[in-house]
Design an enzyme around this catalytic site. Structure first.
Site, PDB file in Angstrom:
ATOM      1  N   HIS A  55       9.069  -4.417  -2.975  1.00 26.95           N
ATOM      2  CA  HIS A  55       8.422  -5.250  -3.982  1.00 26.95           C
ATOM      3  C   HIS A  55       8.600  -6.723  -3.645  1.00 26.95           C
ATOM      4  CE1 HIS A  55       7.946  -2.236  -7.527  1.00 26.95           C
ATOM      5  NE2 HIS A  55       7.336  -1.855  -6.415  1.00 26.95           N
ATOM      6  N   GLU A  57       9.683  -9.305  -5.373  1.00 26.94           N
ATOM      7  CA  GLU A  57      10.962  -9.902  -5.773  1.00 26.94           C
ATOM      8  C   GLU A  57      12.091  -9.409  -4.863  1.00 26.94           C
ATOM      9  OE1 GLU A  57       8.731  -8.108  -7.472  1.00 26.94           O
ATOM     10  OE2 GLU A  57       8.956  -8.404  -9.609  1.00 26.94           O
TER      11      GLU A  57
HETATM   12  N1  LIG Z   1       6.791  -6.829 -10.348  1.00 28.89           N
HETATM   13  C1  LIG Z   1       6.289  -6.029  -9.383  1.00 28.89           C
HETATM   14  N2  LIG Z   1       6.361  -6.428  -8.085  1.00 28.89           N
HETATM   15  C2  LIG Z   1       5.816  -5.667  -7.083  1.00 28.89           C
HETATM   16  O1  LIG Z   1       5.883  -6.063  -5.911  1.00 28.89           O
HETATM   17  C3  LIG Z   1       5.176  -4.423  -7.415  1.00 28.89           C
HETATM   18  N3  LIG Z   1       4.591  -3.642  -6.428  1.00 28.89           N
HETATM   19  C4  LIG Z   1       5.160  -4.030  -8.776  1.00 28.89           C
HETATM   20  N4  LIG Z   1       4.624  -2.810  -9.115  1.00 28.89           N
HETATM   21  C5  LIG Z   1       5.086  -2.141 -10.340  1.00 28.89           C
HETATM   22  C6  LIG Z   1       4.637  -0.675 -10.369  1.00 28.89           C
HETATM   23  O2  LIG Z   1       5.154  -0.104 -11.559  1.00 28.89           O
HETATM   24  C7  LIG Z   1       5.178   0.123  -9.166  1.00 28.89           C
HETATM   25  O3  LIG Z   1       4.633  -0.360  -7.992  1.00 28.89           O
HETATM   26  C8  LIG Z   1       4.807   1.615  -9.344  1.00 28.89           C
HETATM   27  O4  LIG Z   1       5.635   2.161 -10.345  1.00 28.89           O
HETATM   28  C9  LIG Z   1       5.018   2.421  -8.056  1.00 28.89           C
HETATM   29  O5  LIG Z   1       6.376   2.335  -7.666  1.00 28.89           O
HETATM   30  P1  LIG Z   1       6.673   1.852  -6.153  1.00 28.89           P
HETATM   31  O6  LIG Z   1       6.095   0.457  -6.034  1.00 28.89           O
HETATM   32  O7  LIG Z   1       5.954   2.838  -5.254  1.00 28.89           O
HETATM   33  O8  LIG Z   1       8.165   1.861  -6.008  1.00 28.89           O
HETATM   34  N5  LIG Z   1       5.711  -4.831  -9.742  1.00 28.89           N
HETATM   35 ZN   LIG Z   2       9.855  -4.333  -8.557  1.00 26.37          ZN
END
Ligand SMILES: Nc1nc(=O)c(N)c(NC[C@H](O)[C@H](O)[C@H](O)COP(=O)(O)O)[nH]1
Ligand SMILES: [Zn+2]
Length: 176
Positions: A55, A57
């Site tokens: 992600h 962050e």
């Molecule tokens: N704040 C935030 N920063 C990110 O970089 C990102 N990709 C998400 N996304 C939130 C979303 O809820 C999750 O991407 C899904 O729940 C899938 O989970 P994964 O990412 O596969 O661990 N949220």
């Molecule tokens: Zn996250």
């Protein structure tokens, strides 16, 4: 000249645009900032920047840790006192992949096993997380309960969501 909250959120959005769109997550950008430091930008990050299902962050914290040759879970110990996080979307509180949510990662900057650090003082968010993958994101309350202010920087919502959902299929009714 110091940058405004909107300037930093725009920087985070610029990072988000670098993220490869996927249907199973959001394209998010984040910037770790120490406003009073000579070099205020401590780290930038975007979804999937570092190897693995990372992600935005998480990438900020991981890159800062790596630049200081320490592990991510101890990165709070080297953060300047006024460190804040700008992220285009609020830190996740639950991840479908089961990986450690960013809300937990932010909380970890405040204290580790032996000592408490200042860590991240405030989290500036561009949008709340849409309830597409995991229902309501309850992370904001956890951050506030730990003394971390969560502040919504207004003005970029439409652009942030367009970038965030770039990898999501366009439903028929959306095509008008
Ligand atoms: N704040 C935030 N920063 C990110 O970089 C990102 N990709 C998400 N996304 C939130 C979303 O809820 C999750 O991407 C899904 O729940 C899938 O989970 P994964 O990412 O596969 O661990 N949220
Ligand atoms: Zn996250």
């Amino acid at each position: 000249t110091s940058l405004s909250h909107l300037d930093y959120m725009r920087l985070a959005l610029d990072e988000a645009r670098k993220s490869p769109p996927k249907p199973t997550n959001f394209c998010v950008g984040a910037v770790l900032v120490s406003p009073s430091s000579p070099e205020p930008i401590l780290a930038t990050g975007y979804t999937l920047e570092l190897p693995g299902n990372t992600h935005a962050e998480q990438c900020c914290l991981g890159k800062l840790a790596r630049s200081m040759n320490i592990s991510e879970e101890h990165v709070g110990s080297i953060m300047p006192e006024d460190t804040v996080l700008y992220t285009t979307m609020e830190p996740c509180d639950f991840r479908l992949s089961g990986n450690l949510p960013c809300t937990e990662r932010v909380l970890l900057t405040r204290s580790s096993l032996h000592t408490a650090h200042k860590g991240i003082q405030k989290v500036y968010i561009g949008v709340k997380e849409p309830e597409k993958f995991v229902g309501e994101n309850k992370g904001r309350r956890k951050l506030e309960d730990a003394g971390i202010q969560v502040i919504h920087v207004q003005g970029l919502e439409d652009e942030i969501l367009k970038v965030a959902t770039a990898g999501h299929e366009i439903k028929q009714e959306d095509q008008q």
